[in-house]
Design an enzyme around this catalytic site. Structure first.
Site, mmCIF file in Angstrom:
data_model
loop_
_atom_site.group_PDB
_atom_site.id
_atom_site.type_symbol
_atom_site.label_atom_id
_atom_site.label_comp_id
_atom_site.label_asym_id
_atom_site.label_seq_id
_atom_site.Cartn_x
_atom_site.Cartn_y
_atom_site.Cartn_z
ATOM 1 C CG HIS A 88 2.945 18.379 -2.597
ATOM 2 N ND1 HIS A 88 2.626 18.413 -3.942
ATOM 3 C CD2 HIS A 88 3.167 19.666 -2.239
ATOM 4 C CE1 HIS A 88 2.672 19.659 -4.376
ATOM 5 N NE2 HIS A 88 2.992 20.444 -3.355
ATOM 6 C CB SER A 122 -8.365 -8.898 12.079
ATOM 7 O OG SER A 122 -7.916 -10.114 11.506
ATOM 8 C CE LYS A 130 -5.232 -4.967 10.825
ATOM 9 N NZ LYS A 130 -5.469 -4.968 9.393
ATOM 10 C CD GLU A 146 -10.830 0.171 6.148
ATOM 11 O OE1 GLU A 146 -9.860 -0.262 5.529
ATOM 12 O OE2 GLU A 146 -11.350 -0.447 7.101
#
Ligand code: ARG
Length: 464
Positions: free
Chosen positions: A158, A279, A285, A292
């Site tokens: 979970h 970025s 970043k 992804e």
């Protein structure tokens, strides 16, 4: 546009230009050209062997077809939309090269059994390549497993910390998924590797062809038993896209974990510069674009599977032009899976580093050893459910006191239950918690080491 019409003399006019381009598949089925040539060479050789054409005729067909192969490989064969599809383009070029005998190639054959043969030859090859890429992915997983047997990582259910596990055990879970992918593709290859050539347009042919001869020449394992089924079956494509979808499911789940692990919240891995991107506005970043993209590309493979199923569901026997739509789904499915397997392998090999000391530390800062306290009591004769309830209470009071289980004094333990002795501290130390789960298939170090040996052996035997 079409100066020359494609069809028999039944037709007087030529196609509307927009319809000609709507009908054409040459811009994508050119991908099949090498397989089309190979299939045609086997067919031409069979035509001579059975006496349907002469040996000389067959020889010149084969020479012409090989010349087209060379022209294509040198970049000199680029048929345009006016040729409709790769099959017509090859036949036309062949006739230019060898003269009228080129028009004999299509004897006892239809584009319907021809295209079915091509796509199976193509997919058979691609399946081999994908299985090889799966082995590379497994190698990358296994090498992380080998270096991280004693690196502990929180195990979740979970997405809540459940029990600590060996990082190697986590990597080997993906190894097993990949193993099934590899096997599954092997099974699908067996069903893809059946030859429809000689089914004709739908009903077979009036010529004394030898289907087994062509099938053998093309290294198929067998021939379609029924010509209608031969020209219209695309089960193998659906099976392939299903297997491809499952590979993507596995890659996508691993991608999702890597994305989480790389976040500030988890800090389980750091991404190296070779696989992370920045970025354009936020200078601090480092983005996990690779996992992804893999996660994102999963959707299109699922889409191709769905598309193929829908494509087939209403088709009356036998060939229907709808089937021309199978190719882009198959090609894109193949390309996407290959690209994602390759990217994931690079990501694992050089794109990420596990932060082992932080991982080992973090598993000692939670209550994921609570089951082991209950097991401790149960092993000393206290019924498990009773022990479970008691430990639940301990967790609650410890939480309130801002303590972890390891911070309780022996007096506190004894107060909870007289069965606790000083060895409770060992029993709940993360390393011991992991080591103790030595059941078959469990995360205990001994088991994991055995699993690594087994994985290495099966990987070695997977290489052809
Ligand atoms: N381009 C066609 C396809 O991909 C080849 C077969 C065409 N057959 C036909 N009867 N129109 O399916």
């Amino acid at each position: 546009m079409t100066e020359k019409k494609t069809w028999s003399d039944r037709f007087e006019g030529s196609l509307h230009p927009a319809i000609a381009s709507f009908n054409a598949s040459i811009h994508f089925d050119i991908e099949l050209i090498e397989y089309d040539l190979t299939g045609s060479i086997a067919h031409a050789s069979m035509l001579a062997k059975t006496g349907i054409i002469s040996q000389e005729e067959s020889n010149s067909l084969i020479t012409g077809l090989e010349q087209i192969r060379q022209e294509y490989r040198q970049g000199n064969f680029n048929p345009g939309i006016e040729f409709e599809d790769v099959h017509f383009a090859v036949e036309r070029r062949l006739t230019e090269i060898v003269g009228d005998v080129g028009k004999k190639l299509h004897t006892a054959r239809s584009r319907n059994d021809q295209v079915g043969t091509d796509i199976r030859l193509y997919l058979r090859d691609q399946i081999d390549q994908i299985r090889e890429l799966i082995c590379q992915w497994q190698k990358a997983l296994l090498s992380h497993a080998e270096s991280h047997v004693e690196t502990l990582i929180p195990g979740y259910t979970h997405l809540q910390r459940a029990q600590p596990i060996s990082l190697a055990h986590h990597m080997l879970a993906y190894f097993q998924m990949a193993q099934r992918d590899w096997q599954r593709l092997g099974e699908i290859k067996a069903r893809t590797n059946i030859c429809p050539l000689g089914s004709g347009a739908l009903a077979g042919t009036t010529f004394p062809i030898d289907r087994h001869y062509t099938a053998e020449k093309l290294e198929f394992a067998g021939v379609y038993e029924n010509s209608l089924d031969g020209v219209s079956d695309r089960d193998f494509a659906i099976e392939f896209l299903n297997a491809a979808s499952l590979i993507m499911v596995h890659l996508s789940r691993l991608s999702e974990e890597i994305i989480l692990w790389a976040s500030e919240e988890f800090k389980f891995v750091s991404l190296t510069d070779s696989c992370a991107t920045g970025s354009s506005i936020m200078p601090q970043k480092k983005n996990p674009d690779v996992p992804e993209l893999i996660r994102g590309k999963t959707g299109r493979v699922f889409g191709h599977l769905q598309g193929m199923l829908v494509l087939m569901k209403g088709l009356p026997l036998a060939y229907n032009k709808d089937l021309q739509e199978d190719k882009e789904a198959i090609f894109d499915g193949v390309k996407t899976v290959k690209a994602c397997l390759e990217a994931m392998t690079i990501l694992l090999d050089e794109g990420l580093e596990f932060r082992a000391s932080r991982l080992n530390q973090t598993v000692g800062e939670d209550f994921s050893n609570a089951t082991d306290v209950a097991d401790y009591l149960a092993a000393r004769g206290i019924p498990f459910r009773e022990a479970y309830n008691l430990v639940g209470k301990v967790v609650k009071t410890s939480l309130a006191a801002g303590k972890l289980l390891k911070d309780l004094t022996l007096e506190e333990w004894k107060e909870l239950h007289p069965a606790f002795e000083s060895d409770i501290y060992d029993a709940i130390a993360p390393k011991q918690v992991v080591a103790a789960r030595n059941s078959y298939g469990g995360t205990g170090f001994e088991r994991v080491n055995q699993a690594i040996v087994a994985a290495r052996e099966s990987l070695n035997s997977q290489y052809p």
